[in-house]
Design a protein around this motif. Structure first.
Motif, PDB file in Angstrom:
ATOM      1  N   ILE A 237      38.310  30.783  44.795  1.00  0.00           N
ATOM      2  CA  ILE A 237      37.118  31.608  44.558  1.00  0.00           C
ATOM      3  C   ILE A 237      37.487  33.090  44.660  1.00  0.00           C
ATOM      4  CG2 ILE A 237      34.858  32.271  45.498  1.00  0.00           C
ATOM      5  CD1 ILE A 237      34.583  29.236  46.306  1.00  0.00           C
ATOM      6  N   HIS A 238      38.264  33.426  45.655  1.00  0.00           N
ATOM      7  CA  HIS A 238      38.682  34.820  45.842  1.00  0.00           C
ATOM      8  C   HIS A 238      39.513  35.317  44.652  1.00  0.00           C
ATOM      9  CE1 HIS A 238      39.827  38.476  47.886  1.00  0.00           C
ATOM     10  NE2 HIS A 238      41.106  38.180  47.725  1.00  0.00           N
ATOM     11  N   ILE A 239      40.463  34.516  44.212  1.00  0.00           N
ATOM     12  CA  ILE A 239      41.299  34.900  43.066  1.00  0.00           C
ATOM     13  C   ILE A 239      40.460  35.022  41.801  1.00  0.00           C
ATOM     14  CG2 ILE A 239      43.165  34.106  41.547  1.00  0.00           C
ATOM     15  CD1 ILE A 239      44.466  32.925  44.128  1.00  0.00           C
ATOM     16  N   ARG A 240      39.533  34.090  41.604  1.00  0.00           N
ATOM     17  CA  ARG A 240      38.650  34.175  40.432  1.00  0.00           C
ATOM     18  C   ARG A 240      37.837  35.469  40.456  1.00  0.00           C
ATOM     19  NH1 ARG A 240      33.883  30.261  40.359  1.00  0.00           N
ATOM     20  NH2 ARG A 240      33.281  31.738  41.951  1.00  0.00           N
ATOM     21  N   ASP A 241      37.354  35.848  41.643  1.00  0.00           N
ATOM     22  CA  ASP A 241      36.565  37.078  41.750  1.00  0.00           C
ATOM     23  C   ASP A 241      37.409  38.310  41.431  1.00  0.00           C
ATOM     24  OD1 ASP A 241      34.379  35.550  42.379  1.00  0.00           O
ATOM     25  OD2 ASP A 241      34.478  35.935  44.540  1.00  0.00           O
ATOM     26  N   ILE A 242      38.659  38.297  41.846  1.00  0.00           N
ATOM     27  CA  ILE A 242      39.559  39.413  41.529  1.00  0.00           C
ATOM     28  C   ILE A 242      39.773  39.503  40.022  1.00  0.00           C
ATOM     29  CG2 ILE A 242      41.946  40.232  41.714  1.00  0.00           C
ATOM     30  CD1 ILE A 242      41.912  39.127  44.607  1.00  0.00           C
ATOM     31  N   ILE A 243      40.024  38.365  39.382  1.00  0.00           N
ATOM     32  CA  ILE A 243      40.231  38.344  37.925  1.00  0.00           C
ATOM     33  C   ILE A 243      38.981  38.834  37.210  1.00  0.00           C
ATOM     34  CG2 ILE A 243      40.594  36.839  35.925  1.00  0.00           C
ATOM     35  CD1 ILE A 243      42.403  35.119  37.796  1.00  0.00           C
ATOM     36  N   ARG A 244      37.817  38.418  37.672  1.00  0.00           N
ATOM     37  CA  ARG A 244      36.564  38.860  37.044  1.00  0.00           C
ATOM     38  C   ARG A 244      36.384  40.371  37.147  1.00  0.00           C
ATOM     39  NH1 ARG A 244      32.109  34.348  38.898  1.00  0.00           N
ATOM     40  NH2 ARG A 244      32.540  32.859  37.254  1.00  0.00           N
ATOM     41  N   ARG A 245      36.795  40.953  38.265  1.00  0.00           N
ATOM     42  CA  ARG A 245      36.672  42.410  38.425  1.00  0.00           C
ATOM     43  C   ARG A 245      37.628  43.159  37.500  1.00  0.00           C
ATOM     44  NH1 ARG A 245      37.367  41.806  44.305  1.00  0.00           N
ATOM     45  NH2 ARG A 245      35.473  40.727  44.907  1.00  0.00           N
ATOM     46  N   MET A 246      38.760  42.549  37.214  1.00  0.00           N
ATOM     47  CA  MET A 246      39.754  43.208  36.359  1.00  0.00           C
ATOM     48  C   MET A 246      39.375  43.134  34.888  1.00  0.00           C
ATOM     49  SD  MET A 246      43.389  42.215  38.224  1.00  0.00           S
ATOM     50  CE  MET A 246      43.581  40.810  37.213  1.00  0.00           C
ATOM     51  N   ILE A 247      38.607  42.133  34.514  1.00  0.00           N
ATOM     52  CA  ILE A 247      38.245  41.921  33.114  1.00  0.00           C
ATOM     53  C   ILE A 247      36.777  42.278  32.939  1.00  0.00           C
ATOM     54  CG2 ILE A 247      38.018  40.211  31.277  1.00  0.00           C
ATOM     55  CD1 ILE A 247      40.347  38.701  32.622  1.00  0.00           C
ATOM     56  N   VAL A 248      36.495  43.107  31.943  1.00  0.00           N
ATOM     57  CA  VAL A 248      35.120  43.520  31.683  1.00  0.00           C
ATOM     58  C   VAL A 248      34.321  42.312  31.207  1.00  0.00           C
ATOM     59  CG1 VAL A 248      33.652  45.033  30.313  1.00  0.00           C
ATOM     60  CG2 VAL A 248      35.876  45.843  31.103  1.00  0.00           C
ATOM     61  N   GLY A 249      33.129  42.166  31.719  1.00  0.00           N
ATOM     62  CA  GLY A 249      32.281  41.047  31.343  1.00  0.00           C
ATOM     63  C   GLY A 249      32.478  39.879  32.286  1.00  0.00           C
ATOM     64  N   ARG A 250      31.597  38.950  32.210  1.00  0.00           N
ATOM     65  CA  ARG A 250      31.660  37.791  33.106  1.00  0.00           C
ATOM     66  C   ARG A 250      32.517  36.706  32.459  1.00  0.00           C
ATOM     67  NH1 ARG A 250      29.642  36.200  37.818  1.00  0.00           N
ATOM     68  NH2 ARG A 250      29.140  34.024  38.083  1.00  0.00           N
ATOM     69  N   LEU A 251      33.658  36.481  33.037  1.00  0.00           N
ATOM     70  CA  LEU A 251      34.588  35.480  32.547  1.00  0.00           C
ATOM     71  C   LEU A 251      34.327  34.163  33.272  1.00  0.00           C
ATOM     72  CD1 LEU A 251      37.081  34.926  30.785  1.00  0.00           C
ATOM     73  CD2 LEU A 251      38.480  35.622  32.713  1.00  0.00           C
ATOM     74  N   ASP A 252      34.120  33.098  32.526  1.00  0.00           N
ATOM     75  CA  ASP A 252      33.850  31.798  33.134  1.00  0.00           C
ATOM     76  C   ASP A 252      35.169  31.118  33.489  1.00  0.00           C
ATOM     77  OD1 ASP A 252      32.402  29.583  34.028  1.00  0.00           O
ATOM     78  OD2 ASP A 252      32.589  28.599  32.079  1.00  0.00           O
TER      79      ASP A 252
END
Length: 117
Positions: A16-31
């Motif tokens: 979950i933590h890694i997914r949240d980091i990736i989401r912050r790096m990429i614009v938009g909500r990445l599923d």
């Protein structure tokens, strides 16, 4: 039961933590769906059951996993027989690592392996 439950909870929290980091790096909500895979049937049953586990120390961990699923942070926790557990090659001697190697080489995972149980 204890070691598998603690490891699963820790792995899901880290995912979950890694997914949240990736989401912050990429614009938009990445599923990026997160699933858990265990080869201990008792862990899978404890997560799906409404009955508390006998070991009071594990109730918190099981409850945390249930909350992750209820909140939508974790899609599902699957049980697979030990012979289909990919991580065994990392912890046990004599286990065939060809399945894990194929996934690492292709970057693709066949979800039918876990969804058919």
């Amino acid at each position: 039961l204890a070691a598998e439950t603690l490891s699963l909870c820790d792995g899901l929290e880290n995912s979950i933590h890694i997914r949240d980091i990736i989401r912050r790096m990429i614009v938009g909500r990445l599923d990026i769906p997160i699933i858990g895979v265990v080869d201990n049937l008792s862990v899978s049953e404890a997560i799906q059951s409404s009955t508390n586990v006998a070991d009071k120390r594990l109730r918190r961990e099981i409850g945390a996993i249930r909350e992750m699923i209820a909140a939508g942070d974790v899609q599902k926790v699957y049980w697979v027989p030990g012979r289909n557990q990919l991580a065994d090659v990392l912890t046990k001697r004599g286990v065939d690592g060809s399945s894990l190697l194929k996934i690492l080489q292709t970057g693709s995972f066949d979800f039918d392996i876990i969804q058919n149980f």
